[in-house]
Write a protein that holds these residues in place. Sequence first.
Motif, PDB file in Angstrom:
ATOM      1  N   LYS A  23       0.825  -1.205   0.000  1.00  0.00           N
ATOM      2  CA  LYS A  23       0.000   0.000   0.000  1.00  0.00           C
ATOM      3  C   LYS A  23       0.862   1.260   0.000  1.00  0.00           C
ATOM      4  O   LYS A  23       0.572   2.247  -0.692  1.00  0.00           O
ATOM      5  CB  LYS A  23      -0.929  -0.013   1.217  1.00  0.00           C
ATOM      6  N   LYS A  26       2.225   1.934  -3.399  1.00  0.00           N
ATOM      7  CA  LYS A  26       1.205   2.486  -4.290  1.00  0.00           C
ATOM      8  C   LYS A  26       1.036   3.995  -4.057  1.00  0.00           C
ATOM      9  O   LYS A  26       0.921   4.777  -5.002  1.00  0.00           O
ATOM     10  CB  LYS A  26      -0.127   1.767  -4.074  1.00  0.00           C
ATOM     11  N   TYR A  27       1.019   4.410  -2.776  1.00  0.00           N
ATOM     12  CA  TYR A  27       0.875   5.838  -2.479  1.00  0.00           C
ATOM     13  C   TYR A  27       2.078   6.630  -2.994  1.00  0.00           C
ATOM     14  O   TYR A  27       1.939   7.731  -3.552  1.00  0.00           O
ATOM     15  CB  TYR A  27       0.712   6.064  -0.967  1.00  0.00           C
TER      16      TYR A  27
END
Length: 280
Positions: A23, A26-27
């Motif tokens: 995650k 992805k950010y």
Amino acid sequence: MKKLTREAQEPLIPHIRPSTRNKIRKYIYGGVFFLSIFILYRALNNNESGKKGIGRNGDFMEYDPRKNGPKLEDPVVNMIKLDIYMEAQCPDTSRFVFDVFNFKRHHFCSRFFRQQLKKAWDILGNLNRIELNVIPFGKARCTEKGNDFECQCQHGPTECEINQLMNCVIDRFGFPHRYLPAVLCMQGKYSLDEAMTCVTQNFPAEYNRMRECAGGQRGRRLLALSGQKTASITPAIDFIPWIVINGARNSDALYDLTQNACEAMQPMPSACKEYLRSLQ
């Protein structure tokens, strides 16, 4: 060789779960992507905006040269320089002056001022295309005496006083639209007292200052300065008023100053076109 596990390849965050690390990636990747898009957008649109900030004391004003700058297709509008060399008590009548070969008719300052200069300024003065200079001196003579000057004028001491008054008013108020009505009024007056009524009509609060200037050392110095300007022109003046348009003497302007001033303006303003049509 032992194959490294994902945990061994990312020793800085070994305590974070693999799903959480995905995650975070992805950010980060998403942020880098949007930042790249923004930088690319600014680069592509920087030349299109054409806007610059200008300001003073913290103020900021948006400036677009395409809107505020001169248009290339606009015609060049020229200014003209109009210099009038004159003296206060030129006769108001016309007379014939004999030279060796013939008679020449001369109109003198007062008539020129009332019939030509006033008309030209009324028609053209508000166009902001004339740099007007009125130089009251004529055929006078000033001699330096210590810190003062002693002046003799063509038509006597009274003319010197009124010439000095004109110079004081011009020096005090600077711009033709301010001083010209008073100077036009003074032209041809027979005494300083009579000329001072023109100051009362136009600048009542300045009466004492202008009276003191006209009869004092400052007035004589201003007259002498006008004498320097008069002596510097080529050829030397032999006639009053001496009219100079754009650095060259123009004798035709004695009879129609408006027409000659208009013909020097390119492109010619509509006021000039209307005036020239009225002559036909």
